[in-house]
Structure formats: structure tokens, C-alpha cells
Write an enzyme that holds these catalytic residues in place. Structure first.
Site, mmCIF file in Angstrom:
data_model
loop_
_atom_site.group_PDB
_atom_site.id
_atom_site.type_symbol
_atom_site.label_atom_id
_atom_site.label_comp_id
_atom_site.label_asym_id
_atom_site.label_seq_id
_atom_site.Cartn_x
_atom_site.Cartn_y
_atom_site.Cartn_z
ATOM 1 N N GLY A 119 -16.654 -3.959 -10.400
ATOM 2 C CA GLY A 119 -16.777 -3.285 -9.277
ATOM 3 C C GLY A 119 -16.368 -1.691 -9.403
ATOM 4 C CB ALA A 120 -13.298 -0.348 -10.392
ATOM 5 N NE ARG A 156 -14.575 -10.264 -20.690
ATOM 6 C CZ ARG A 156 -13.550 -11.014 -20.000
ATOM 7 N NH1 ARG A 156 -12.594 -11.212 -20.564
ATOM 8 N NH2 ARG A 156 -13.662 -10.967 -18.832
ATOM 9 C CE LYS A 213 -19.124 -9.440 -14.704
ATOM 10 N NZ LYS A 213 -17.726 -9.423 -14.641
ATOM 11 C CG ASN A 215 -12.388 4.574 0.303
ATOM 12 O OD1 ASN A 215 -13.385 5.157 0.322
ATOM 13 N ND2 ASN A 215 -11.190 5.162 -0.107
ATOM 14 C CE LYS A 234 -11.289 -0.399 -1.924
ATOM 15 N NZ LYS A 234 -11.209 0.466 -2.995
ATOM 16 C CB THR A 257 -1.082 0.094 1.332
ATOM 17 O OG1 THR A 257 -1.576 1.284 1.119
ATOM 18 C CG2 THR A 257 -0.097 -0.079 2.270
ATOM 19 C CB ALA A 282 -19.963 -3.702 -16.619
HETATM 20 P P1 ATR Z 1 -12.796 -4.445 -10.569
HETATM 21 O O1 ATR Z 1 -13.153 -4.556 -8.934
HETATM 22 O O2 ATR Z 1 -11.338 -3.812 -10.580
HETATM 23 O O3 ATR Z 1 -13.727 -3.617 -11.362
HETATM 24 P P2 ATR Z 1 -14.212 -6.746 -11.541
HETATM 25 O O4 ATR Z 1 -15.381 -6.342 -10.700
HETATM 26 O O5 ATR Z 1 -13.548 -8.167 -11.656
HETATM 27 O O6 ATR Z 1 -12.921 -5.891 -11.115
HETATM 28 O O7 ATR Z 1 -14.258 -6.249 -13.066
HETATM 29 C C1 ATR Z 1 -13.287 -6.476 -14.099
HETATM 30 C C2 ATR Z 1 -13.745 -5.652 -15.252
HETATM 31 O O8 ATR Z 1 -12.768 -5.989 -16.308
HETATM 32 C C3 ATR Z 1 -15.069 -6.062 -16.080
HETATM 33 O O9 ATR Z 1 -15.685 -5.157 -16.693
HETATM 34 C C4 ATR Z 1 -14.298 -7.130 -16.876
HETATM 35 O O10 ATR Z 1 -15.198 -7.402 -18.099
HETATM 36 P P3 ATR Z 1 -16.491 -8.622 -17.846
HETATM 37 O O11 ATR Z 1 -17.733 -8.103 -17.188
HETATM 38 O O12 ATR Z 1 -16.756 -8.902 -19.329
HETATM 39 O O13 ATR Z 1 -15.976 -9.741 -17.211
HETATM 40 C C5 ATR Z 1 -13.215 -6.356 -17.618
HETATM 41 N N1 ATR Z 1 -12.094 -7.182 -18.116
HETATM 42 C C6 ATR Z 1 -11.285 -8.113 -17.314
HETATM 43 N N2 ATR Z 1 -10.444 -8.899 -17.831
HETATM 44 C C7 ATR Z 1 -10.865 -8.574 -19.476
HETATM 45 C C8 ATR Z 1 -10.457 -8.873 -20.704
HETATM 46 N N3 ATR Z 1 -9.487 -9.673 -20.959
HETATM 47 N N4 ATR Z 1 -11.088 -8.497 -21.769
HETATM 48 C C9 ATR Z 1 -12.125 -7.334 -21.697
HETATM 49 N N5 ATR Z 1 -12.629 -7.177 -20.352
HETATM 50 C C10 ATR Z 1 -11.928 -7.261 -19.239
#
Ligand code: ATR
Length: 288
Positions: A134-135, A156, A160, A92, A71, A20, A132
Site C-alpha cells: 500500500g505505501a 519480493r 505485485k 488520510n 484509509k 499516535t 509494492a
Molecule cells: P504497507 O501498507 O505498509 O505498504 P503492505 O501493503 O502489507 O504494507 O506491503 C508490505 C510490503 O513489504 C510489500 O512490498 C512486501 O513484499 P511482498 O509484496 O512480496 O509481500 C514487503 N515485505 C514485507 N515483508 C517482507 C520481507 N520479509 N521481505 C521482503 N519484503 C517484504
């Protein structure tokens, strides 16, 4: 600083917490502002969040940051929760109150302040949002709350994005989030948009990855904001710049989420000069 009998403690709970940058943010601020406060990381094992929050309160801890993976998990153990954090479903920052802690989401206010510090507005804007998860879901809420006109949410997995749009639009009472499959970006009307990169794609060590690499996409971007700060310049940022746009990484978001937490704990306002001094240290720590 010299720790004494009156030194107040803040810290971070998460797992892992070893890498961190938050202690650098808060201890630098405490030093510059002359506050008798120390900030330390607390690794919390799975299943121990409730105990950690109760224990922190019993020990008189003034405030805590909460990071992955707690979180959302921390929410049931709060006395109060700020409405934006409740809507986002992620907290957070915990601020000590009578009988426990009040939860906030300074990640999103931090992103907003970081954007404002670069002259970027959300009010009345059309925004492209990548992701789409968490962030990105939290960014979608932020855009809706701060008055964005429209958010093209590209993901993708369309389902979601659809689910996030239904939820955020329902809360906002208007159709602000427009979900799309990533490869359908050509349907977005021509323009030079603000694009926020909210996926995990491009994060170290896979620094050469970008969700979209096609030129036609980057021709639509005037300003690109990546939530990632490791690497300092993501592939997404490189592509935005190669097409004449401005691009920013997530380090100022990290900076301002910390600053807002610090302000809540100490009932103070951090000056831009102090913010810059902390930013310079973060940038040096990132090898800049
Ligand atoms: P975070 O908490 O960092 O937002 P997450 O909730 O796992 O992590 O979300 C990851 C995001 O990155 C999602 O939008 C995911 O797309 P999907 O909803 O289709 O899974 C996207 N993501 C991760 N790997 C990807 C990849 N190789 N290509 C396109 N989108 C990707």
C-alpha cells in the site's frame, strides 16, 4: 489552551490510535498559531466507519485524519475526493465541506514536502523504490505525478510490482514504473540514485532487518529515504550511510502530512519555523 464555547475540534479515526503522534503535531501548531482548536484521537471499532464519519459531521467536527485500517474503507462515505487520493485509493485527511467531508491524501504530499525540505527533487529523476504494498504503491503514484523519469520498483513478489506498474503507468500514460524482482537489482544501470524504502522491513521490533543487505546495492544509492521512523535510524539507512550516501527517516513525512492537513483545515500556511518547532517535539518524543 483553554477550551471554550467556540473551540473547534479535529481528530483522528483509526484502530488502534493509542500510540499516535498526531495530537502532538496539531495541538502544538494550534498553540503556536494561536488557533482555538483542539485535536483528539477517536478509536473507531471495525464496521463503524460510516457512522463515525456521519457522527463527526453531525457534531460539527472540522476535520479528521484517518489511519490504519480505514484509509481505503472510508472512501465510500466521502462527499468529494481529491484526484491524487482517488488514484492512490487511500485517504488520510477529511476536510469538512457542505453535507460531509472531502478526502485528501496528505501522506504523499507530506513525503514530497519532506523530500523537498531536504533538497531532494523527483522531477526528471530516476528512483529506486523498494516494495509494492500500500505505501509503496502510493509512492509510485507520487513519483509519476511529480515527473520522475523512471522508477525501478523492486519487490519480493514480482507480480505485485507488475500490477502496480500496469496501473500507475496506465494512469500516467507513460512507462514510468519498471517492476523487478528484488534480487535482480544488478540490472539497474550504475548510478547514485534516490532510493525510497517503502516496505515494512526494518520496522521495530525487527530493527536489524533490511530488504537488501548486499554492498553492491548500496553502491547505487546517493540518497536513501525510509518511510519508517521507528527506529529513528533503520538498517537500510545505516547501510546507505556506510556507503557514503545521505539517509533520512520517515519522521519529516509524518510531520508534513500533519502540517498539510492542518493547513487544509485552517486555510493557512505553516511557516518553516513552526514546522521546525513541531519537528523538535516529535524528535524528543522519539528519544532524540
Ligand atoms: P504497507 O501498507 O505498509 O505498504 P503492505 O501493503 O502489507 O504494507 O506491503 C508490505 C510490503 O513489504 C510489500 O512490498 C512486501 O513484499 P511482498 O509484496 O512480496 O509481500 C514487503 N515485505 C514485507 N515483508 C517482507 C520481507 N520479509 N521481505 C521482503 N519484503 C517484504
Amino acid at each position: 489552551m483553554e477550551i471554550n464555547g467556540r473551540t473547534r475540534t479535529c481528530g483522528l479515526i483509526g484502530n488502534p490510535v493509542e500510540h499516535t503522534l498526531s495530537p502532538m503535531i496539531h495541538n502544538t501548531l494550534a498553540g503556536r498559531l494561536g488557533h482555538d482548536l483542539v485535536y483528539v484521537p477517536f478509536p473507531v471499532a471495525g464496521g463503524s466507519v460510516e457512522e463515525a464519519v456521519a457522527g463527526a459531521h453531525a457534531l460539527g467536527i472540522l476535520g479528521l485524519n484517518v489511519t490504519v485500517p480505514y484509509k481505503s474503507e472510508v472512501i465510500p462515505y466521502l462527499r468529494e475526493i481529491d484526484p491524487l487520493a482517488r488514484d492512490i485509493g487511500a485517504v488520510n485527511t477529511l476536510v469538512r465541506c457542505v453535507g460531509g467531508y472531502k478526502g485528501y491524501n496528505t501522506d504523499m504530499e507530506g513525503l514530497y514536502r519532506a523530500m523537498r525540505s531536504e533538497g531532494i527533487e523527483l522531477d526528471g529523476q530516476s528512483v529506486i523504490l523498494l516494495g509494492a504494498g500500500g505505501a509503496a504503491r502510493a509512492v509510485a503514484y507520487l513519483c509519476a505525478v511529480k515527473g520522475a523519469d523512471r522508477v525501478w520498483m523492486l519487490n519480493r513478489t514480482l507480480e505485485k510490482a507488475q500490477a502496480v506498474a500496469d496501473e500507475v503507468n496506465g494512469r500516467a500514460g507513460r512507462n514510468v514504473i519498471c517492476p523487478m524482482r528484488t534480487e535482480e537489482y544488478a540490472a539497474i544501470p550504475d548510478g547514485r540514485y534516490l532510493a525510497i524504502q517503502g516496505t515494512s522491513v526494518g520496522l521495530a521490533p525487527r530493527t536489524q532487518d533490511a530488504v537488501i543487505a548486499e554492498n553492491a546495492f548500496y553502491e547505487k544509492i546517493g540518497t536513501g529515504f525510509d518511510l519508517i521512523y521507528n527506529p529513528w535510524e533503520t538498517r537500510f539507512m545505516q547501510l546507505v550511510r556506510a556507503h557514503g550516501g545521505r539517509a533520512y527517516n520517515g519522521m519529516k513525512m509524518l510531520l508534513y502530512q500533519g502540517i498539510i492537513a492542518y493547513e487544509l483545515w485552517n486555510d493557512t500556511r505553516v511557516s518553516e519555523e513552526d514546522a521546525q518547532a513541531v519537528y523538535d517535539r516529535l524528535a524528543r518524543a522519539a528519544g532524540r
